[in-house]
Scaffold this motif. Structure first.
Motif, PDB file in Angstrom:
ATOM      1  N   VAL A  16       1.235   4.369   6.786  1.00 38.86           N
ATOM      2  CA  VAL A  16       0.490   3.263   7.394  1.00 38.86           C
ATOM      3  C   VAL A  16       1.069   1.898   7.032  1.00 38.86           C
ATOM      4  CG1 VAL A  16      -1.641   4.587   7.627  1.00 38.86           C
ATOM      5  CG2 VAL A  16      -1.294   3.211   5.564  1.00 38.86           C
ATOM      6  N   ARG A  17       1.581   1.744   5.825  1.00 36.46           N
ATOM      7  CA  ARG A  17       2.127   0.448   5.417  1.00 36.46           C
ATOM      8  C   ARG A  17       3.406   0.129   6.191  1.00 36.46           C
ATOM      9  NH1 ARG A  17      -0.595   2.710   1.415  1.00 36.46           N
ATOM     10  NH2 ARG A  17      -1.865   1.404   0.034  1.00 36.46           N
ATOM     11  N   ALA A  18       4.288   1.106   6.308  1.00 31.44           N
ATOM     12  CA  ALA A  18       5.540   0.894   7.045  1.00 31.44           C
ATOM     13  C   ALA A  18       5.253   0.628   8.515  1.00 31.44           C
ATOM     14  CB  ALA A  18       6.454   2.108   6.889  1.00 31.44           C
ATOM     15  N   ALA A  19       4.300   1.347   9.094  1.00 32.06           N
ATOM     16  CA  ALA A  19       3.953   1.145  10.502  1.00 32.06           C
ATOM     17  C   ALA A  19       3.370  -0.248  10.725  1.00 32.06           C
ATOM     18  CB  ALA A  19       2.974   2.214  10.972  1.00 32.06           C
ATOM     19  N   ALA A  20       2.516  -0.695   9.811  1.00 33.47           N
ATOM     20  CA  ALA A  20       1.934  -2.036   9.920  1.00 33.47           C
ATOM     21  C   ALA A  20       3.019  -3.105   9.845  1.00 33.47           C
ATOM     22  CB  ALA A  20       0.893  -2.247   8.828  1.00 33.47           C
ATOM     23  N   ALA A  21       3.962  -2.944   8.934  1.00 28.57           N
ATOM     24  CA  ALA A  21       5.056  -3.912   8.799  1.00 28.57           C
ATOM     25  C   ALA A  21       5.916  -3.944  10.065  1.00 28.57           C
ATOM     26  CB  ALA A  21       5.910  -3.584   7.578  1.00 28.57           C
ATOM     27  N   SER A  29       1.242  -9.048  14.682  1.00 30.79           N
ATOM     28  CA  SER A  29      -0.108  -8.603  14.346  1.00 30.79           C
ATOM     29  C   SER A  29      -0.342  -8.700  12.842  1.00 30.79           C
ATOM     30  CB  SER A  29      -0.299  -7.157  14.811  1.00 30.79           C
ATOM     31  OG  SER A  29       0.641  -6.304  14.180  1.00 30.79           O
ATOM     32  N   GLY A  30      -1.605  -8.615  12.474  1.00 35.41           N
ATOM     33  CA  GLY A  30      -1.971  -8.596  11.066  1.00 35.41           C
ATOM     34  C   GLY A  30      -2.655  -9.871  10.630  1.00 35.41           C
ATOM     35  N   PRO A  31      -2.935  -9.976   9.342  1.00 41.60           N
ATOM     36  CA  PRO A  31      -2.561  -9.095   8.249  1.00 41.60           C
ATOM     37  C   PRO A  31      -3.271  -7.746   8.344  1.00 41.60           C
ATOM     38  CG  PRO A  31      -4.179 -10.668   7.480  1.00 41.60           C
ATOM     39  CD  PRO A  31      -3.840 -11.050   8.895  1.00 41.60           C
ATOM     40  N   TYR A  32      -2.834  -6.803   7.517  1.00 44.19           N
ATOM     41  CA  TYR A  32      -3.383  -5.446   7.527  1.00 44.19           C
ATOM     42  C   TYR A  32      -4.091  -5.142   6.219  1.00 44.19           C
ATOM     43  CZ  TYR A  32      -1.134  -4.390  11.890  1.00 44.19           C
ATOM     44  OH  TYR A  32      -0.790  -4.397  13.206  1.00 44.19           O
ATOM     45  N   TYR A  33      -5.297  -4.613   6.370  1.00 48.35           N
ATOM     46  CA  TYR A  33      -6.082  -4.151   5.235  1.00 48.35           C
ATOM     47  C   TYR A  33      -5.914  -2.644   5.158  1.00 48.35           C
ATOM     48  CZ  TYR A  33      -8.010  -8.769   4.859  1.00 48.35           C
ATOM     49  OH  TYR A  33      -8.139 -10.118   4.674  1.00 48.35           O
ATOM     50  N   VAL A  34      -5.440  -2.148   4.019  1.00 43.07           N
ATOM     51  CA  VAL A  34      -5.120  -0.730   3.863  1.00 43.07           C
ATOM     52  C   VAL A  34      -6.120  -0.071   2.919  1.00 43.07           C
ATOM     53  CG1 VAL A  34      -3.401   0.947   3.093  1.00 43.07           C
ATOM     54  CG2 VAL A  34      -2.683  -1.117   4.310  1.00 43.07           C
ATOM     55  N   ALA A  57      -4.600   1.585   7.959  1.00 45.57           N
ATOM     56  CA  ALA A  57      -4.293   0.155   7.902  1.00 45.57           C
ATOM     57  C   ALA A  57      -4.938  -0.487   9.116  1.00 45.57           C
ATOM     58  CB  ALA A  57      -2.790  -0.075   7.914  1.00 45.57           C
ATOM     59  N   TYR A  58      -5.726  -1.554   8.903  1.00 43.42           N
ATOM     60  CA  TYR A  58      -6.450  -2.221   9.975  1.00 43.42           C
ATOM     61  C   TYR A  58      -5.959  -3.660  10.086  1.00 43.42           C
ATOM     62  CZ  TYR A  58      -9.716   1.572   8.882  1.00 43.42           C
ATOM     63  OH  TYR A  58     -10.277   2.797   8.624  1.00 43.42           O
ATOM     64  N   GLY A  59      -5.584  -4.054  11.298  1.00 43.76           N
ATOM     65  CA  GLY A  59      -5.150  -5.416  11.545  1.00 43.76           C
ATOM     66  C   GLY A  59      -5.561  -5.848  12.938  1.00 43.76           C
ATOM     67  N   ASN A 167       1.428 -14.923   2.620  1.00 40.96           N
ATOM     68  CA  ASN A 167       2.338 -14.109   1.808  1.00 40.96           C
ATOM     69  C   ASN A 167       1.892 -12.665   1.657  1.00 40.96           C
ATOM     70  OD1 ASN A 167       4.063 -16.252   1.334  1.00 40.96           O
ATOM     71  ND2 ASN A 167       2.866 -16.955  -0.412  1.00 40.96           N
ATOM     72  N   ALA A 168       0.740 -12.307   2.200  1.00 40.11           N
ATOM     73  CA  ALA A 168       0.208 -10.963   1.970  1.00 40.11           C
ATOM     74  C   ALA A 168      -0.049 -10.252   3.298  1.00 40.11           C
ATOM     75  CB  ALA A 168      -1.068 -11.033   1.145  1.00 40.11           C
ATOM     76  N   LEU A 169       0.983  -9.622   3.821  1.00 35.68           N
ATOM     77  CA  LEU A 169       0.823  -8.851   5.060  1.00 35.68           C
ATOM     78  C   LEU A 169      -0.050  -7.630   4.815  1.00 35.68           C
ATOM     79  CD1 LEU A 169       1.490  -8.171   8.006  1.00 35.68           C
ATOM     80  CD2 LEU A 169       3.530  -6.978   7.150  1.00 35.68           C
ATOM     81  N   ILE A 170       0.134  -6.946   3.691  1.00 33.71           N
ATOM     82  CA  ILE A 170      -0.611  -5.733   3.357  1.00 33.71           C
ATOM     83  C   ILE A 170      -1.587  -6.064   2.233  1.00 33.71           C
ATOM     84  CG2 ILE A 170      -0.438  -3.350   2.543  1.00 33.71           C
ATOM     85  CD1 ILE A 170       0.944  -3.815   5.271  1.00 33.71           C
ATOM     86  N   ARG A 171      -2.876  -5.791   2.496  1.00 28.73           N
ATOM     87  CA  ARG A 171      -3.925  -6.117   1.529  1.00 28.73           C
ATOM     88  C   ARG A 171      -4.786  -4.875   1.284  1.00 28.73           C
ATOM     89  NH1 ARG A 171      -5.594 -11.879   4.401  1.00 28.73           N
ATOM     90  NH2 ARG A 171      -3.445 -12.653   4.453  1.00 28.73           N
ATOM     91  N   PRO A 172      -5.044  -4.546   0.044  1.00 30.49           N
ATOM     92  CA  PRO A 172      -5.862  -3.362  -0.232  1.00 30.49           C
ATOM     93  C   PRO A 172      -7.341  -3.599   0.082  1.00 30.49           C
ATOM     94  CG  PRO A 172      -5.289  -4.452  -2.272  1.00 30.49           C
ATOM     95  CD  PRO A 172      -4.572  -5.191  -1.182  1.00 30.49           C
ATOM     96  N   ILE A 173      -8.014  -2.519   0.480  1.00 27.90           N
ATOM     97  CA  ILE A 173      -9.458  -2.546   0.711  1.00 27.90           C
ATOM     98  C   ILE A 173      -9.998  -1.176   0.352  1.00 27.90           C
ATOM     99  CG2 ILE A 173      -9.322  -1.880   3.149  1.00 27.90           C
ATOM    100  CD1 ILE A 173     -11.627  -3.906   3.648  1.00 27.90           C
ATOM    101  N   ARG A 174     -11.254  -1.126  -0.070  1.00 25.30           N
ATOM    102  CA  ARG A 174     -11.895   0.153  -0.419  1.00 25.30           C
ATOM    103  C   ARG A 174     -13.191   0.300   0.377  1.00 25.30           C
ATOM    104  NH1 ARG A 174     -10.312   2.848  -5.062  1.00 25.30           N
ATOM    105  NH2 ARG A 174     -12.415   3.669  -5.232  1.00 25.30           N
TER     106      ARG A 174
END
Length: 176
Positions: A16-21, A29-34, A57-59, A167-174
Motif C-alpha cells: 500500500v505504501r509503494a502504491a500510494a507513492a 493525490s494524497g497525503p495517505y493515511y496508512v 492507505a487512504y488518500g 513532508n509527510a506523504l505517508i502518515r500512520p493511523i490506527r
C-alpha cells in the motif's frame, strides 16, 4: 431509484505504501493515511466465517477518496476472488457507496443476482460489505452506512488533501 454516488475507488496492491507513492507521483493525490493490520471483530466470506488481515492507505484525489489495500494473510477472500493469491496481479477492486442500511442493501443486491462476497464488522463496530459485481461491472461494490465516524474520517482525508502533502506523504493511523 436513488442515485448513490461513488465515494471511493479502491485498488488491490502488494504494497500500500509503494502504491500510494506511485499514485501521488502520477496524479498528485494524497497525503495517505496508512492503517496496518486493520482489526475486524467479525468477518464472513461468502457466508462463512473467515479471517481477513489487511492494510490500507487512504488518500484524496480531487473529490474522491482513493484506497490501496493489501491482504496480509493467505486464503480466500473478496480480494483474492479478483486477484488470486500468488498471481502478482494488482488493479481496481471496488468502488464504495454509502447506503442507509447495509444488510437491506445486501438483500436488494442479492435479489438482483449479485452475491455478498464479504460482510465484516470493524473493531469500532462499523459494518461493511463487498457485493460481487465482477461479472457485470468488472469490480466489487463496497457498502457502508454513513455513520458520523465514517463521514468524519472521509472529511479528515479530504481536509488533509486541501492542506497539502508537505513532508509527510505517508502518515500512520490506527483503527482500534
Amino acid at each position: 431509484m436513488t442515485v448513490l454516488p461513488i465515494r471511493q475507488i479502491a485498488y488491490f496492491v502488494a504494497d500500500v505504501r509503494a502504491a500510494a507513492a506511485r499514485h501521488h507521483a502520477l496524479f498528485g493525490s494524497g497525503p495517505y493515511y496508512v492503517a496496518d493490520n486493520i482489526p475486524l471483530a467479525a468477518c464472513l466470506y461468502r457466508g462463512e466465517p473467515a479471517e481477513l488481515d489487511h492494510s490500507s492507505a487512504y488518500g484524496q484525489w480531487g473529490d474522491l477518496m482513493i484506497e490501496f489495500v493489501q491482504q496480509n494473510n493467505p486464503g480466500p477472500s473478496a480480494f483474492h476472488d479478483m486477484y488470486p493469491e500468488g498471481s502478482g496481479r494488482e488493479g481496481i477492486h471496488h468502488v464504495a457507496l454509502f447506503v442507509d442500511d447495509v444488510d437491506a442493501s445486501i438483500a436488494a443486491y442479492a435479489a438482483q443476482g449479485h452475491d455478498c462476497a464479504l460482510r465484516a464488522v470493524t473493531g469500532t463496530g462499523l459494518v461493511f460489505a463487498m457485493i460481487d459485481m465482477v461479472a457485470t461491472h468488472g469490480h466489487m461494490v463496497e457498502l457502508y452506512s454513513p455513520t458520523p465516524s465514517l463521514t468524519g474520517f472521509y472529511a479528515m482525508i479530504a481536509d488533509a488533501a486541501r492542506e497539502g502533502v508537505g513532508n509527510a506523504l505517508i502518515r500512520p493511523i490506527r483503527f482500534d
